[in-house]
Design a protein around this motif. Structure first.
Motif, PDB file in Angstrom:
ATOM      1  N   LEU A   1       0.828  -1.202   0.000  1.00 34.08           N
ATOM      2  CA  LEU A   1       0.000   0.000   0.000  1.00 34.08           C
ATOM      3  C   LEU A   1       0.862   1.251   0.000  1.00 34.08           C
ATOM      4  O   LEU A   1       1.828   1.340   0.757  1.00 34.08           O
ATOM      5  N   THR A   2       0.498   2.208  -0.831  1.00 28.71           N
ATOM      6  CA  THR A   2       1.157   3.507  -0.798  1.00 28.71           C
ATOM      7  C   THR A   2       0.165   4.578  -1.213  1.00 28.71           C
ATOM      8  O   THR A   2      -0.831   4.305  -1.891  1.00 28.71           O
ATOM      9  N   GLY A   3       0.430   5.791  -0.796  1.00 33.50           N
ATOM     10  CA  GLY A   3      -0.428   6.918  -1.123  1.00 33.50           C
ATOM     11  C   GLY A   3       0.289   8.197  -0.759  1.00 33.50           C
ATOM     12  O   GLY A   3       1.255   8.184   0.011  1.00 33.50           O
ATOM     13  N   HIS A   4      -0.191   9.300  -1.297  1.00 37.04           N
ATOM     14  CA  HIS A   4       0.512  10.569  -1.177  1.00 37.04           C
ATOM     15  C   HIS A   4      -0.360  11.604  -0.470  1.00 37.04           C
ATOM     16  O   HIS A   4      -1.524  11.771  -0.810  1.00 37.04           O
ATOM     17  N   SER A   5       0.190  12.271   0.533  1.00 36.76           N
ATOM     18  CA  SER A   5      -0.473  13.364   1.243  1.00 36.76           C
ATOM     19  C   SER A   5      -1.726  12.836   1.944  1.00 36.76           C
ATOM     20  O   SER A   5      -1.622  11.994   2.838  1.00 36.76           O
ATOM     21  N   ALA A   6      -2.916  13.268   1.539  1.00 39.82           N
ATOM     22  CA  ALA A   6      -4.125  12.677   2.127  1.00 39.82           C
ATOM     23  C   ALA A   6      -4.182  11.186   1.821  1.00 39.82           C
ATOM     24  O   ALA A   6      -4.673  10.397   2.630  1.00 39.82           O
TER      25      ALA A   6
ATOM     26  N   ALA B   1      13.715   1.219 -10.654  1.00 40.83           N
ATOM     27  CA  ALA B   1      14.944   0.993  -9.897  1.00 40.83           C
ATOM     28  C   ALA B   1      15.110   1.990  -8.742  1.00 40.83           C
ATOM     29  O   ALA B   1      16.151   1.992  -8.086  1.00 40.83           O
ATOM     30  N   SER B   2      14.093   2.816  -8.467  1.00 42.56           N
ATOM     31  CA  SER B   2      14.231   3.825  -7.421  1.00 42.56           C
ATOM     32  C   SER B   2      14.157   3.197  -6.036  1.00 42.56           C
ATOM     33  O   SER B   2      13.571   2.129  -5.836  1.00 42.56           O
ATOM     34  N   ALA B   3      14.754   3.889  -5.071  1.00 42.34           N
ATOM     35  CA  ALA B   3      14.698   3.423  -3.683  1.00 42.34           C
ATOM     36  C   ALA B   3      13.258   3.372  -3.186  1.00 42.34           C
ATOM     37  O   ALA B   3      12.893   2.471  -2.419  1.00 42.34           O
ATOM     38  N   LEU B   4      12.431   4.323  -3.615  1.00 44.27           N
ATOM     39  CA  LEU B   4      11.025   4.331  -3.200  1.00 44.27           C
ATOM     40  C   LEU B   4      10.313   3.079  -3.709  1.00 44.27           C
ATOM     41  O   LEU B   4       9.598   2.396  -2.953  1.00 44.27           O
ATOM     42  N   CYS B   5      10.499   2.777  -4.965  1.00 40.21           N
ATOM     43  CA  CYS B   5       9.834   1.612  -5.549  1.00 40.21           C
ATOM     44  C   CYS B   5      10.322   0.320  -4.890  1.00 40.21           C
ATOM     45  O   CYS B   5       9.522  -0.565  -4.544  1.00 40.21           O
ATOM     46  N   TRP B   6      11.608   0.199  -4.695  1.00 40.88           N
ATOM     47  CA  TRP B   6      12.158  -1.013  -4.093  1.00 40.88           C
ATOM     48  C   TRP B   6      11.708  -1.172  -2.651  1.00 40.88           C
ATOM     49  O   TRP B   6      11.448  -2.289  -2.187  1.00 40.88           O
ATOM     50  N   THR B   7      11.623  -0.067  -1.917  1.00 40.44           N
ATOM     51  CA  THR B   7      11.143  -0.143  -0.540  1.00 40.44           C
ATOM     52  C   THR B   7       9.701  -0.618  -0.494  1.00 40.44           C
ATOM     53  O   THR B   7       9.330  -1.489   0.289  1.00 40.44           O
ATOM     54  N   LEU B   8       8.888  -0.062  -1.367  1.00 36.03           N
ATOM     55  CA  LEU B   8       7.480  -0.440  -1.424  1.00 36.03           C
ATOM     56  C   LEU B   8       7.317  -1.932  -1.732  1.00 36.03           C
ATOM     57  O   LEU B   8       6.473  -2.609  -1.136  1.00 36.03           O
ATOM     58  N   LEU B   9       8.133  -2.432  -2.637  1.00 31.94           N
ATOM     59  CA  LEU B   9       7.995  -3.812  -3.102  1.00 31.94           C
ATOM     60  C   LEU B   9       8.832  -4.800  -2.290  1.00 31.94           C
ATOM     61  O   LEU B   9       8.849  -5.999  -2.591  1.00 31.94           O
ATOM     62  N   GLY B  10       9.505  -4.304  -1.270  1.00 27.74           N
ATOM     63  CA  GLY B  10      10.298  -5.186  -0.427  1.00 27.74           C
ATOM     64  C   GLY B  10      11.527  -5.744  -1.105  1.00 27.74           C
ATOM     65  O   GLY B  10      11.976  -6.846  -0.801  1.00 27.74           O
ATOM     66  N   LEU B  11      12.125  -4.951  -2.006  1.00 24.21           N
ATOM     67  CA  LEU B  11      13.291  -5.401  -2.754  1.00 24.21           C
ATOM     68  C   LEU B  11      14.594  -4.941  -2.135  1.00 24.21           C
ATOM     69  O   LEU B  11      15.665  -5.276  -2.648  1.00 24.21           O
ATOM     70  N   THR B  12      14.532  -4.145  -1.061  1.00 21.71           N
ATOM     71  CA  THR B  12      15.759  -3.647  -0.433  1.00 21.71           C
ATOM     72  C   THR B  12      16.007  -4.383   0.877  1.00 21.71           C
ATOM     73  O   THR B  12      15.088  -4.934   1.474  1.00 21.71           O
TER      74      THR B  12
END
Length: 261
Positions: free
Chosen positions: A130-135, A250-261
């Motif tokens: 799950l991810t979302g921005h601001s509200a 390949a971004s840190a945000l994407c990898w964090t969200l997907l549990g790749l880091t």
């Protein structure tokens, strides 16, 4: 003024049309490949719809992105390009719209998002991120309450990355927006993620831009401290461009969200 972002971001007015154009182009590419399912219903209201962006092959899991706009504006169509990073990593991405204040209260929006996640989960097997921005960051953090999602769906949630979330609603009671939001003391306590005690055991990382307004840095820290979770402060990013990294597989945000880091 503390929660006004556009007044402090250069060329702020250019962002919405840019997002809309990128979203439309991404949808066109997905539809060209037969990998877009549009306007899937999850409820009975006109805005209770979500779009589902699919990867090539069987999805590894489901990402749900919940948009922001202070619970007052926007819909799913502005943000579809942000599905690009997860899709290129082999994940499906659901993007729901929801009813807006003042037609509904924030608590009702939370219930709609929970229903959207539950219906999207019927379309895609595997883990849920799950991810979302601001509200939208507030809303996905709210989904971490142990009782809001059905047990079978909650058990599939493996990660949550609230981006620039509003974690404590109480300060908004003193803004002009509250004429439409209508937050009162009881709702601020009930719907603020900082007050959640019984939470899902998913990995949580709160994400915020280093160049954001001070109140958003505060809100991010409050949530990370309340939950003893990870906190990532993205250097050089403000409230409008902090989400751009979701486009990059390949971004840190994407990898964090997907549990790749």
């Amino acid at each position: 003024m503390a929660y006004a972002n556009g007044d402090f971001i250069p060329n702020a007015a250019d962002y919405i049309p840019r997002w809309q154009a990128k979203a439309a182009a991404f949808v066109a590419r997905q539809m060209g490949g037969g990998r877009a399912q549009m306007d899937l219903p999850y409820g009975r209201t006109e805005r209770s719809l979500f779009d589902l962006m699919l990867p090539e092959g069987t999805p590894k899991g489901l990402v749900v992105f919940v948009h922001g706009g202070y619970w007052l504006r926007f819909d799913k169509s502005v943000w579809t390009h942000l599905a690009a990073g997860p899709v290129l990593n082999g994940w499906a991405v659901a993007l729901p719209s929801y009813d807006l204040c003042p037609d509904v209260r924030i608590g009702e929006i939370g219930r709609q998002v929970a229903q959207a996640i539950s219906v999207a989960a019927e379309h895609v097997a595997g883990p849920i991120a799950l991810t979302g921005h601001s509200a939208g960051g507030h809303l996905v953090a709210r989904m971490m309450a142990a009782a809001i999602l059905p047990v079978a769906v909650a058990g599939r949630v493996t990660s949550c990355v609230p981006i620039s979330p509003v974690a404590d609603l109480a300060p908004l009671m003193h803004t002009s927006m509250n004429a439409d939001l209508r937050i009162d003391d009881a709702e601020a306590r009930r719907e603020s993620p900082v007050h959640l005690e019984d939470r899902l055991p998913a990995d949580v990382t709160v994400w915020v831009g280093a160049a954001e307004r001070p109140v958003f840095l505060d809100q991010a820290r409050w949530l990370a401290e309340a939950w003893d979770s990870g906190l990532h402060i993205a250097e050089g990013r403000h409230h409008f461009d902090v989400i751009d990294a979701l486009e990059d597989p390949a971004s840190a945000l994407c990898w964090t969200l997907l549990g790749l880091t």
